[in-house]
Design a protein around this motif. Sequence first.
Motif, PDB file in Angstrom:
ATOM      1  N   ASN A 111      -3.120   6.904  -0.815  1.00  0.00           N
ATOM      2  CA  ASN A 111      -4.508   6.495  -0.913  1.00  0.00           C
ATOM      3  C   ASN A 111      -5.003   6.799  -2.321  1.00  0.00           C
ATOM      4  OD1 ASN A 111      -7.226   6.122  -0.785  1.00  0.00           O
ATOM      5  ND2 ASN A 111      -7.582   7.455   0.981  1.00  0.00           N
ATOM      6  N   PHE A 139      -3.952  -7.302  -6.516  1.00  0.00           N
ATOM      7  CA  PHE A 139      -4.407  -6.022  -5.973  1.00  0.00           C
ATOM      8  C   PHE A 139      -5.136  -6.152  -4.639  1.00  0.00           C
ATOM      9  CE2 PHE A 139      -3.797  -5.560 -10.433  1.00  0.00           C
ATOM     10  CZ  PHE A 139      -3.333  -4.264 -10.620  1.00  0.00           C
ATOM     11  N   GLU A 143      -5.656  -3.198  -1.394  1.00  0.00           N
ATOM     12  CA  GLU A 143      -7.034  -2.762  -1.139  1.00  0.00           C
ATOM     13  C   GLU A 143      -7.398  -2.981   0.331  1.00  0.00           C
ATOM     14  OE1 GLU A 143      -8.387  -1.506  -4.084  1.00  0.00           O
ATOM     15  OE2 GLU A 143     -10.017  -0.629  -2.906  1.00  0.00           O
ATOM     16  N   LYS A 156     -14.568  -1.605  -8.429  1.00  0.00           N
ATOM     17  CA  LYS A 156     -13.204  -1.553  -7.921  1.00  0.00           C
ATOM     18  C   LYS A 156     -12.954  -2.492  -6.745  1.00  0.00           C
ATOM     19  CE  LYS A 156     -11.362   2.701  -9.575  1.00  0.00           C
ATOM     20  NZ  LYS A 156     -10.604   3.897  -9.228  1.00  0.00           N
ATOM     21  N   GLY A 186       0.807  -1.218   0.000  1.00  0.00           N
ATOM     22  CA  GLY A 186       0.000   0.000   0.000  1.00  0.00           C
ATOM     23  C   GLY A 186       0.838   1.265   0.000  1.00  0.00           C
ATOM     24  N   THR A 197     -10.777   3.019   0.979  1.00  0.00           N
ATOM     25  CA  THR A 197     -10.510   4.399   0.550  1.00  0.00           C
ATOM     26  C   THR A 197      -9.832   5.195   1.672  1.00  0.00           C
ATOM     27  OG1 THR A 197     -12.697   5.136   1.262  1.00  0.00           O
ATOM     28  CG2 THR A 197     -12.509   4.380  -1.002  1.00  0.00           C
ATOM     29  N   ARG A 198      -8.970   4.504   2.424  1.00  0.00           N
ATOM     30  CA  ARG A 198      -8.286   5.153   3.545  1.00  0.00           C
ATOM     31  C   ARG A 198      -6.809   5.353   3.231  1.00  0.00           C
ATOM     32  NH1 ARG A 198     -11.282   3.407   8.051  1.00  0.00           N
ATOM     33  NH2 ARG A 198     -13.412   4.106   7.666  1.00  0.00           N
ATOM     34  N   PRO A 200     -12.054  11.613  -0.429  1.00  0.00           N
ATOM     35  CA  PRO A 200     -12.943  10.653   0.240  1.00  0.00           C
ATOM     36  C   PRO A 200     -13.533  11.174   1.560  1.00  0.00           C
ATOM     37  CG  PRO A 200     -10.654   9.869   0.197  1.00  0.00           C
ATOM     38  CD  PRO A 200     -10.714  11.085  -0.661  1.00  0.00           C
ATOM     39  N   GLN A 233     -11.817  -5.697  -4.921  1.00  0.00           N
ATOM     40  CA  GLN A 233     -10.894  -6.784  -5.243  1.00  0.00           C
ATOM     41  C   GLN A 233     -11.423  -8.056  -4.583  1.00  0.00           C
ATOM     42  OE1 GLN A 233      -8.628  -6.354  -7.448  1.00  0.00           O
ATOM     43  NE2 GLN A 233      -8.749  -4.120  -7.529  1.00  0.00           N
ATOM     44  N   ARG A 282     -12.859  -3.387  -0.513  1.00  0.00           N
ATOM     45  CA  ARG A 282     -12.736  -2.072  -1.147  1.00  0.00           C
ATOM     46  C   ARG A 282     -12.354  -1.084  -0.051  1.00  0.00           C
ATOM     47  NH1 ARG A 282     -11.403   1.674  -4.073  1.00  0.00           N
ATOM     48  NH2 ARG A 282     -12.853   3.258  -4.813  1.00  0.00           N
ATOM     49  N   HIS A 342      -0.257  -4.725  -8.680  1.00  0.00           N
ATOM     50  CA  HIS A 342      -0.330  -3.356  -8.182  1.00  0.00           C
ATOM     51  C   HIS A 342       1.048  -2.712  -8.065  1.00  0.00           C
ATOM     52  CE1 HIS A 342      -1.090  -0.241  -4.926  1.00  0.00           C
ATOM     53  NE2 HIS A 342      -1.949   0.071  -5.876  1.00  0.00           N
ATOM     54  N   TYR A 356     -10.483   0.366 -15.353  1.00  0.00           N
ATOM     55  CA  TYR A 356      -9.986  -0.888 -15.911  1.00  0.00           C
ATOM     56  C   TYR A 356     -10.979  -2.024 -15.725  1.00  0.00           C
ATOM     57  CZ  TYR A 356      -8.814  -2.121 -11.126  1.00  0.00           C
ATOM     58  OH  TYR A 356      -8.887  -2.390  -9.790  1.00  0.00           O
ATOM     59  N   GLU A 397      -7.603   6.664  -3.701  1.00  0.00           N
ATOM     60  CA  GLU A 397      -8.898   7.341  -3.785  1.00  0.00           C
ATOM     61  C   GLU A 397      -8.726   8.858  -3.822  1.00  0.00           C
ATOM     62  OE1 GLU A 397     -11.322   5.491  -4.419  1.00  0.00           O
ATOM     63  OE2 GLU A 397     -13.050   6.812  -4.217  1.00  0.00           O
ATOM     64  N   LEU A 419      -1.310   5.726  -7.286  1.00  0.00           N
ATOM     65  CA  LEU A 419      -0.649   5.659  -5.976  1.00  0.00           C
ATOM     66  C   LEU A 419       0.304   6.840  -5.790  1.00  0.00           C
ATOM     67  CD1 LEU A 419      -0.043   4.174  -3.367  1.00  0.00           C
ATOM     68  CD2 LEU A 419       1.492   2.682  -4.623  1.00  0.00           C
ATOM     69  N   CYS A 427      -1.192  -1.300 -13.757  1.00  0.00           N
ATOM     70  CA  CYS A 427      -0.589  -1.471 -12.424  1.00  0.00           C
ATOM     71  C   CYS A 427      -1.057  -0.418 -11.440  1.00  0.00           C
ATOM     72  CB  CYS A 427       0.931  -1.467 -12.509  1.00  0.00           C
ATOM     73  SG  CYS A 427       1.651   0.164 -12.737  1.00  0.00           S
ATOM     74  N   ARG A 428      -1.578   0.682 -11.950  1.00  0.00           N
ATOM     75  CA  ARG A 428      -2.131   1.761 -11.127  1.00  0.00           C
ATOM     76  C   ARG A 428      -1.096   2.467 -10.259  1.00  0.00           C
ATOM     77  NH1 ARG A 428      -6.853  -0.964  -8.114  1.00  0.00           N
ATOM     78  NH2 ARG A 428      -7.275   1.138  -7.432  1.00  0.00           N
ATOM     79  N   TYR A 433      -5.890  -0.235   2.337  1.00  0.00           N
ATOM     80  CA  TYR A 433      -6.641   1.012   2.170  1.00  0.00           C
ATOM     81  C   TYR A 433      -7.998   0.940   2.875  1.00  0.00           C
ATOM     82  CZ  TYR A 433      -3.081   1.924  -1.392  1.00  0.00           C
ATOM     83  OH  TYR A 433      -1.886   2.097  -2.047  1.00  0.00           O
TER      84      TYR A 433
END
Lengths: 670, 188
Positions: B41, A98, A102, A158, A69, A206-207, B103, A160, A204, A300, B51, B43, B26, B21-22, A105
């Motif tokens: 993050n 991935f 995730e 999104k 991450g 978003t942190r 977020p 995983q 999923r 990732h 994707y 987000e 990041l 790979c994104r 996050y």
Amino acid sequence: MRYAETGFDLEVDLTRGNIERVATDPRLTRLHLGGLGINARILWDRVPPEVEPFSPENLLIFGAGLLVGTPAVGCNRTIVSTFSPQTRLMAYSIMGGFWAPELKYAGYDRVILRGRAAELVYLWIHNDRVEIRDAAHLQGKGAVETAELIRQELREPKAQVAAIGLAGENRVYFASIEQGRSSASRGGIGAVMGDKRLKAIAVRGTRDVHIARPDIFLELVSEVLQYIEVRRNHPIPGVMPILAGLGSPQEMVVHDEKWHTENFSWGNSRHRRKDFWTEEIEKKWTATLESMRTRLISCHNCPMKCAATISVPGQPTYMMKCFSKLTYTMAAMSDLEFGLRIAQLATEHGVDAFSAPQVMAFALELYEAGILTDQDFPGMPADNEGRFYWLLDRIVRREGIGDVLANGTHWAAREIGRGAEEYAHNNIKKHEQLPLKLGMLNPIYFLMYSTGEKINITQIEGNFPQAPFATREEREAFARDWIHVPDERFKQWFVDWELRGERSIPHYPPVDATCEIVNWQEQMHYIDDSIGMCAGLSSFPLKPPYHIHNLPTLISAGAGFDLDEAGLTQIARRNRTLVRAVNIRRGLRREDEKPPADHWRKRFPELETRLLDEYYRYKGWNADGIPTEESLRELSLDDVADDFLQRGILTAGGEARGEATSAQPPAPGE
Amino acid sequence: MSQKTRTIKTIRIDVDKCNGCRACELICSAFHAVPRYSSNNPERARIRVLYDPLRDIYVPVYAGAYAAAECAGRDRYTIDGKEYAECAFCRASCSSRDIFKEPDSGLPLKCDMCEADPPLAEPMCVQWCLAEALTYEERQEEGAAEPALGEIEIGLEALAARHGWQKLVDTVARLAQKDGTPMDAAKP
């Protein structure tokens, strides 16, 4: 404030349907880092050795590595740990992709599952919202298909998803957990997931994931990225193409399969085909791959393209990586198109691409030998390829002979009897290995095969060349910029290593050097597995971007505690010893530590004994492979030492009383 | 009005080269963290990779201007046999979808080409894309020269955009009176 890690675990009791978010002890991070290290600690603390793999008391842990991450390139591993139905030992298969990022996050370092759900369920983790959801409608669905259906019903493209297929649901001993382009395949962990009636985990998040010393961290990671780019244009000379670059073996890229097809064994790990690779075959296989490979893809945050999207005409698209490209092809004595076709089904069913083809080839050998007969294969087609499809289907459904084969070659042979054991000839610790049969014993590989608890050679070998280069000049050239070695003496061992003569295998490298070389390679894997680093950028290739000299800085800058090479080496030793301790408590002993009898034609029993003796001593283990009280205490594993003394595994004088608890197979239908 | 050459900063996006790979997401989020690189993050990223590997769809998109209202764009494009929603290529942070928003606060995000002092050679997403799906390009464009605005003017324009000119003028007048200096007296 916690850095690199989130500081929280998700504890899920599937029996009671209870979900808890639990703060973790930061001292554990300093002792074990994360990933495999902390998974092993949890299994040691919470699963007594008498617990059956298929029981509610067994834990199934999905752990993210410590640095997952963060921008650390290639750091994306999920380390899945439990007790294997096949080996009866600790299994820790690892997947890229991935999923682990995730999870970080979403605010968790790991998911710890216990119990067993009443009906098939899946787990949905969305930041603080965590639900156990009904999965009755997903029963029997393929693993890839399941992930798609879950994303659709959650309306979360999104999310995983890690899922099992039919093989996991039916507790096939070599069932995998699939996650799009990646899978955790070894040791039958998909079967444990199926036993817990857990079809999938969707996540999923978003942190934020925080970095302690961002400037230092970014500078180092940027250097890594630059180095990867330099290496892309400068492959290592003198080794075969798949070992010259970075990443996991670039099987999705290369067309030249001369080395694999002529050096690895076909069928039930049986036949070498030395003149197999012709121009005609190369042309045909190249056309197959070119027409079915849609795109090269990555995990990732990694520029290496080790996987590919494969679209076989008439079948759903799937994703593949590494040597699963050839395992079905070679086991069935067929061609690449067959391999890519059956791998699509196998991926949906969720089986390990090393074990599954060998189990099927083993069954057909028993049939040819008359040990299994027509009665065991009612309705099986006459052609080899048709037979593989037929067998795969019976195995994942556990129907007829498939129910026996679903336990892998070791247990199947015991159940079949009538001399079938001779045909289960390619196992270590009851688990199928790469189909390799070679001439002269290699002392380095002897020790890695014998003592590895990852039970997969590609996950143990790595930074030291597999074989000497032909000339001293080439070896000196290789050693010149070999900054990765822990000490200069490793360079000398390599420079002096000859293809023939006095300083060649099996007696060179000498025993003491062999111990150090094996220990170094293994240590790098244990570091990777704790921080979640892909072996393909670190412990597996020659001259990787990450090594023992820059990893301590990366870890301390990321996680915010000081760590030097000695400190990191000590943590790797602690984690390695703890995994061994977990298995020792389940009955692993020296007698289990041996490569297949036919792995090398030329064996040297006296040398092999000496190698094992010396290596155990080097590791701080006694003559039976059990960590000594002294070495356990030195690694702050006092509770392990006390447990061993109490159980009589160790006595105060350090003598072993080999008590095995793993000798019996689980009762059928358990 | 006079003509002026402007430097336009752009990113060329080659979806055929994207390996999914994104890393761009990041590193974007890390660059824009405060302090810089202190947290990660995706987000929060101002680039997103849309994707769908099984359909071979990979579209990196940058966050553009905020759109207060949804648009009518619900059409679908088929390109090379792959179907895309019109939204797939849209840069707006808008109310009809959940991307390009912080977020925590829901505030819109916008790509700033990694503005920094000293300036970066290339935005971070481009530097981190070894697949070369993202390439930084500067090109010169002829355009009508706009008069340079002073600091107060920029501030006033922003306030006017938010509250309307009338309200702004009224407020300035009221504040000036409170200060004891009648507006008229300030006139030369």
